[in-house]
Design an enzyme around this catalytic site. Structure first.
Site, PDB file in Angstrom:
ATOM      1  N   THR A 175       0.860  -1.170   0.000  1.00 17.96           N
ATOM      2  CA  THR A 175       0.000   0.000   0.000  1.00 17.96           C
ATOM      3  C   THR A 175       0.902   1.226   0.000  1.00 17.96           C
ATOM      4  OG1 THR A 175      -2.005   1.013   0.918  1.00 17.96           O
ATOM      5  CG2 THR A 175      -0.413   0.221   2.509  1.00 17.96           C
ATOM      6  N   HIS A 178      -5.793  -1.219   4.731  1.00 20.61           N
ATOM      7  CA  HIS A 178      -5.377   0.196   4.849  1.00 20.61           C
ATOM      8  C   HIS A 178      -6.554   0.938   5.480  1.00 20.61           C
ATOM      9  CE1 HIS A 178      -3.409   3.844   2.623  1.00 20.61           C
ATOM     10  NE2 HIS A 178      -4.113   4.268   3.640  1.00 20.61           N
ATOM     11  N   CYS A 234      -3.421   7.080   8.223  1.00 20.91           N
ATOM     12  CA  CYS A 234      -4.040   5.757   8.145  1.00 20.91           C
ATOM     13  C   CYS A 234      -3.053   4.719   8.676  1.00 20.91           C
ATOM     14  CB  CYS A 234      -4.378   5.408   6.705  1.00 20.91           C
ATOM     15  SG  CYS A 234      -5.397   6.626   5.870  1.00 20.91           S
TER      16      CYS A 234
END
Lengths: 161, 206
Positions: A23, A46, A29
């Protein structure tokens, strides 16, 4: 060529060795990697927010730490992972901007990390490594073949956890 | 007050929001252009409803290194305003502003250059917001500028998280600007909350 599976913001996916999963640009996040070392099956979520029960519009499971982890386990077990063998590595939860007022947005990264750890502890999934907090973005890649989590960030050496 | 349903925005609403981007960014571009004495053009604004995972694509990918200057908005319009440029553009802009004696090619910005970038952000966001405020007759108060230099995805995660509390998509008004030589280009991104979209549309008679 092995495949690199991409996971976007508020998204999750699973991956089996020799493929890898990544990711890009994690900010506040948190990237949660779950991993079955025996079967070499991994999953990556995520997540953007700590708690789905605090939010009205909570249809997207991958958006929250609680439902994201739950969904990730389900998806991994479906492709043959052993629930009891799962371990985890987490990264992200930075505070990207130095907000001066003590608002909610300021601590969101920290709260995401806290929630993630709490849920993993409740589920008795050991956290083998983490690279969380601070004030910079991270790109992570996980290789189920070796169990290594590679972390890249701007202006820092790449890390392997 | 008119309500806006993210999944059912009609053409009229799109047009009005695009026009807001046009006027706001127009003023901001003029302010920027005067500041560095260079002609700067802007593109037609995009009003886009994006899934979070596609958000970083609008500025060239999640890993692209950008300078992001963020303002939180309060008053009749709540939300965030972000001004984003890639690193070479920021370097060019700072050099233009500080003049020949202080020109630098360094990869990192020093204290004074960072402060200059913040001020650039302040002035152009001010121009954007004051025109928006004038147009709608709404009071908009903005915070001090907050700056980060990092991957676009990481920077955009901050406004995205705010939006994620109310939905699965972000509605944003984005305008790209640039000069002839492509030396200065970047984006204005206005991200009002859902209620604020309602307030904006109502104030314009929709």
């Amino acid at each position: 060529m092995n495949e690199m599976i991409k996971v976007g913001m508020a998204d999750l996916n699973v991956c089996v060795s020799p493929n890898a999963i990544t990711t890009l640009g994690l900010g506040s996040c948190v990237g949660i990697v779950l991993y079955d070392p025996g079967k070499k099956i991994a999953g990556l979520a995520h997540i953007m927010l700590p708690d789905s029960t605090k939010i009205m519009n909570n249809g997207n499971k991958a958006k929250f730490a609680d439902t994201g982890i739950e969904e990730l386990i389900k998806r991994m077990v479906e492709i043959g992972a052993d629930r009891r063998a799962l371990v985890s590595k987490i990264a992200g939860g930075a505070q990207m901007f130095a907000f001066s007022n003590n608002s909610d947005i300021m601590r969101i990264g920290e709260r995401n990390v806290e929630a993630t750890k709490k849920i993993l502890n409740e589920l008795r999934i050991p956290i083998l490594a983490e690279d969380t907090g601070s004030n910079y973005g991270r790109t992570i890649e996980f290789y189920p073949e070796t169990g290594q989590l590679l972390i890249r960030s701007v202006g820092n050496e790449r890390k392997i956890l | 007050m008119s309500r806006i349903d993210l999944n059912k925005i009609d053409y009229m609403q799109y047009d009005v929001l695009r026009e807001i981007g046009n006027i706001g960014a127009g003023n901001a571009t003029t302010a920027l252009s005067q500041m560095i004495n260079t002609k700067i053009d802007m593109k037609v604004p995009n009003v886009e409803l994006l899934e979070f995972k596609n958000l970083p694509d609008i500025v060239g990918g999640a890993e692209k290194i950008v300078v992001g200057i963020l303002f939180t908005l309060q008053g009749s319009i709540d939300g965030m305003m972000m001004f984003m440029m890639d690193k070479p553009a920021s370097r060019h802009l700072v050099n233009q502003l500080l003049g020949d004696n202080l020109k630098s090619e360094a990869d990192k910005f020093n204290e004074m250059e960072l402060s200059a970038l913040n001020e650039i952000g302040n002035i152009i966001a001010g121009a954007y917001l004051s025109s928006l405020s004038g147009l709608t007759n709404l009071v908009i108060t903005s915070s001090v500028p907050y700056m980060a230099i990092d991957m676009a995805g990481a920077i955009l995660s901050v406004p995205a998280i705010e939006f994620s509390k109310i939905g699965d998509k972000a509605l944003l008004i984005e305008t790209e600007f640039g000069d002839d030589l492509k030396a200065v280009n970047g984006y204005f991104i206005l991200i009002p909350t859902l209620e604020s979209y309602g307030a904006i549309l109502s104030s314009l008679g929709l």
